[in-house]
Design an enzyme around this catalytic site. Structure first.
Site, PDB file in Angstrom:
ATOM      1  N   SER A   1      -9.704  -0.743   7.364  1.00  0.00           N
ATOM      2  CA  SER A   1      -9.098  -0.362   6.125  1.00  0.00           C
ATOM      3  C   SER A   1      -8.366  -1.609   5.478  1.00  0.00           C
ATOM      4  O   SER A   1      -7.999  -1.556   4.359  1.00  0.00           O
ATOM      5  CB  SER A   1      -8.120   0.639   6.056  1.00  0.00           C
TER       6      SER A   1
ATOM      7  N   SER B   1      -9.869   1.651   3.334  1.00  0.00           N
ATOM      8  CA  SER B   1      -8.855   2.550   2.364  1.00  0.00           C
ATOM      9  C   SER B   1      -7.692   1.720   1.517  1.00  0.00           C
ATOM     10  O   SER B   1      -7.124   2.097   0.609  1.00  0.00           O
ATOM     11  CB  SER B   1      -7.942   3.578   3.010  1.00  0.00           C
TER      12      SER B   1
ATOM     13  N   LYS C   1       0.869  -1.261  -0.103  1.00  0.00           N
ATOM     14  CA  LYS C   1      -0.092   0.067   0.017  1.00  0.00           C
ATOM     15  C   LYS C   1       0.853   1.054   0.083  1.00  0.00           C
ATOM     16  O   LYS C   1       1.925   1.081   0.520  1.00  0.00           O
ATOM     17  CB  LYS C   1      -0.921   0.001   1.373  1.00  0.00           C
TER      18      LYS C   1
END
Lengths: 95, 486
Positions: free
Chosen positions: B179, B155, B80
């Site tokens: 997330s 997210s 990420k």
């Protein structure tokens, strides 16, 4: 609870986020709406309850006081948006 | 031999690499090929690092050629884009960091690179990890591989979409209020948020420091255990890192959960859950029961307050953490003229997107004079009550089950107009962050043709119990073998 535009402007100043009048209005309505949903917290009995700041039960981790290399100076300076040589350039602090 | 990477797990890849049936270079080339075929549909990446990946694959093959290597050697993965990578662009999907090239590696990246893992790119996210749909990325939204008109969750939407679509064998995400787990659920993959402090946060760009935790997104539970074993462990560079022995988490994957005490907290089965999601989760509970677990209803009465606690604590911490973006040391800096204060306001006005500004404002308000006691302190006190409640319940139960998310993946744009509606996506995932306990989401079936996640929660450092339960469930079902037709 309804925030006023003045209150929102004050928070924006504290947060140092510039905002147009229109952004202030949108933010006022959205923050007021969100804060309304938080009122339910006031119903929870918390007399004498210690606040939790952290989920881990670790406190005051100390490291040995030892000299170590923590990266290259040139690498760190490479990310500076405004510089003169090896100096970081800042905007005027005084008017 | 050519390898189909779309369904490939890390444990299978590791076996193929060890036996010489494939090479890291071959796997990496196949993954890059897959990315070039589907990335325009998923938008899972901010940056694709194909040249670096091929170079790393070459090094991995050299290591593999020398004999037994770590399990993740030569396997393509995605990080990420809020985990810093030395000399590799790390943006946090924000205009504020659009040109930021970190001078150091996060601990998780360093650990994976030490194993000669192969980085194929950096995963898209909601700006600064604030959001539940990946529509808040400053660059482009990500799409759900099961239906590209829908969100992948967030997210960590990029990592979830990348793993589900085969653009990476596995990925690392971060989870502050759900997330990792919510996008894993919406994309039909496994996602684990470890115990707070089990995985180092060093080099994870801070959102809410008392809640943030890094964890794996994988195609199955075995991979989850493998990746967790690789990234967990004490780190002197993270002062909240727990000093504990890290076991090989794959050792506990026996499939046997006879006598396991499973609790079903009634506050997680309230109105507002999609009927299809409820049905899938109820069936999953029956499966656990069928495997010999004892299942009983239980109660965590403060659960309805978790969301308010979360949306006070997280933005408060964010408002402090994001104060560092001043346009002076690194990151975006306004072109506007003016004094230091004026430039600071312009830099932050231009550099941050709407959701980030909303949360900074909310946090600044909750911490400001006159409101601190009513909001921040109150939220921290209720946080104590939520923690205590979990502690008490875990005296009677080994594992708690719930839906991961109240709904399946929703349409892009469906919830962007109403921030509060978007916040409701994480009601079942936030309590684990508030209490610091581990929680995992595993694929549990489909509703309306879209994946549903089953959430399992356990007490602090009980990752082994969690993985053992998840594995037993996975072995008794075949939901993890379903893949989107992309």
């Amino acid at each position: 609870m309804k925030l006023t535009s003045e209150e929102v402007r004050h928070i924006a100043l504290l947060a140092r986020v510039g905002m147009t009048d229109q952004e202030i209005q949108v933010m006022r309505d959205q923050l007021s709406n969100t804060l309304d949903h938080f009122q339910s917290l006031q119903e929870v009995e918390t007399e004498g309850v210690e606040p939790t700041g952290h989920a881990a039960d670790v406190t005051s981790i100390m490291r040995e006081d030892r000299l170590e290399t923590s990266g290259d100076r040139a690498d760190f300076l490479a990310g500076v948006p405004r510089r003169e040589g090896d100096l970081v350039r800042v905007r005027p602090v005084l008017d | 031999m050519s390898v189909d990477v779309t369904k490939l797990t890390a444990h299978d890849a590791s076996r193929l690499l060890a036996s010489g049936d494939t090479s890291a270079l071959e796997l990496t080339q196949a993954t890059i090929e897959r990315i070039s075929t589907v990335e325009h549909l998923t938008g899972a990446f901010v940056t694709i690092t194909d040249d670096l990946a091929l170079e790393q694959a070459g090094q991995a093959d050299a290591r593999l050629g020398l004999g037994p290597s770590p399990t993740l050697t030569g396997i393509p993965m995605q990080l990420k884009d809020n985990m810093v990578t030395k000399d590799i662009l790390t943006t946090c999907s924000s205009k504020m960091l659009k040109d930021f090239v970190p001078p150091y590696n996060s601990t998780v990246a360093a650990k994976l690179f030490d194993q000669n893992a192969v980085l194929v790119g950096k995963g898209n996210l909601d700006e600064f990890a604030m959001g539940s749909s990946t529509e808040n990325s400053a660059f482009h939204p990500s799409h759900n591989p099961w239906d590209i008109s829908r969100v992948p969750g967030g997210s960590s939407g990029g990592p979830a979409a990348a793993v589900a679509s085969g653009e990476a064998v596995y990925a690392l995400g971060s989870d502050t209020g759900g997330s990792i787990r919510q996008p894993a659920a919406l994309c039909g993959v496994v996602g684990l948020k470890p115990t707070y402090g089990l995985v180092s946060r060093y080099g994870l760009i801070a959102f809410a420091s008392s809640l943030d935790q890094i964890g794996p997104l994988t195609k199955d539970v075995t991979d989850c255990a493998l990746v967790l074993s690789a990234i967990a462990g004490h780190d002197p560079k993270d002062s909240t890192s727990i000093d504990t022995e890290v076991p090989d988490y794959t050792d506990v994957l026996t499939g046997d959960i006879k006598g396991l005490r499973v609790g079903v907290p009634k506050e997680y089965f309230v109105e507002g859950i999609d009927p299809g999601v409820r049905e899938v989760v109820n069936k999953a509970i029956d499966v656990l029961s069928g495997l010999g677990a004892t299942v009983d209803e239980t109660s965590l009465p403060h659960t309805p307050h978790a969301m308010a606690v979360y949306y006070i604590v997280a933005p408060s911490e964010a408002s402090a953490n994001l104060a560092r973006y001043d346009g002076v040391k690194y990151g975006y800096s306004t072109e506007a003229q003016g004094t230091m204060w004026e430039a600071l306001e312009h830099t932050r006005q231009e550099g941050f997107g709407p959701e980030v500004k909303r949360r900074i404002m909310l946090g600044t308000y909750a911490l400001s004079a006159g409101y601190y006691d009513a909001y921040y302190k109150k939220a921290q006190q209720v946080r104590t009550l939520i923690r205590q409640e979990f502690n008490d319940v875990f005296k009677k139960f080994d594992v708690l089950v719930s839906p991961t998310s109240p709904s399946v993946a929703f349409k892009m744009g469906e919830k962007t107009h109403d921030p509060y509606m978007m916040y409701l996506n994480d009601i079942f995932t936030q309590p684990a962050n508030i209490a610091g306990i581990p929680a995992i989401s595993v694929p549990a079936g489909l509703s309306e043709g879209l994946p549903v996640g089953l959430q399992l929660m356990a007490n602090h450092l009980k990752e082994e119990t969690l993985l053992q339960t998840a594995y037993a469930y996975e072995q008794a079902t075949d939901w993890h073998t379903l893949h989107p037709d992309l």
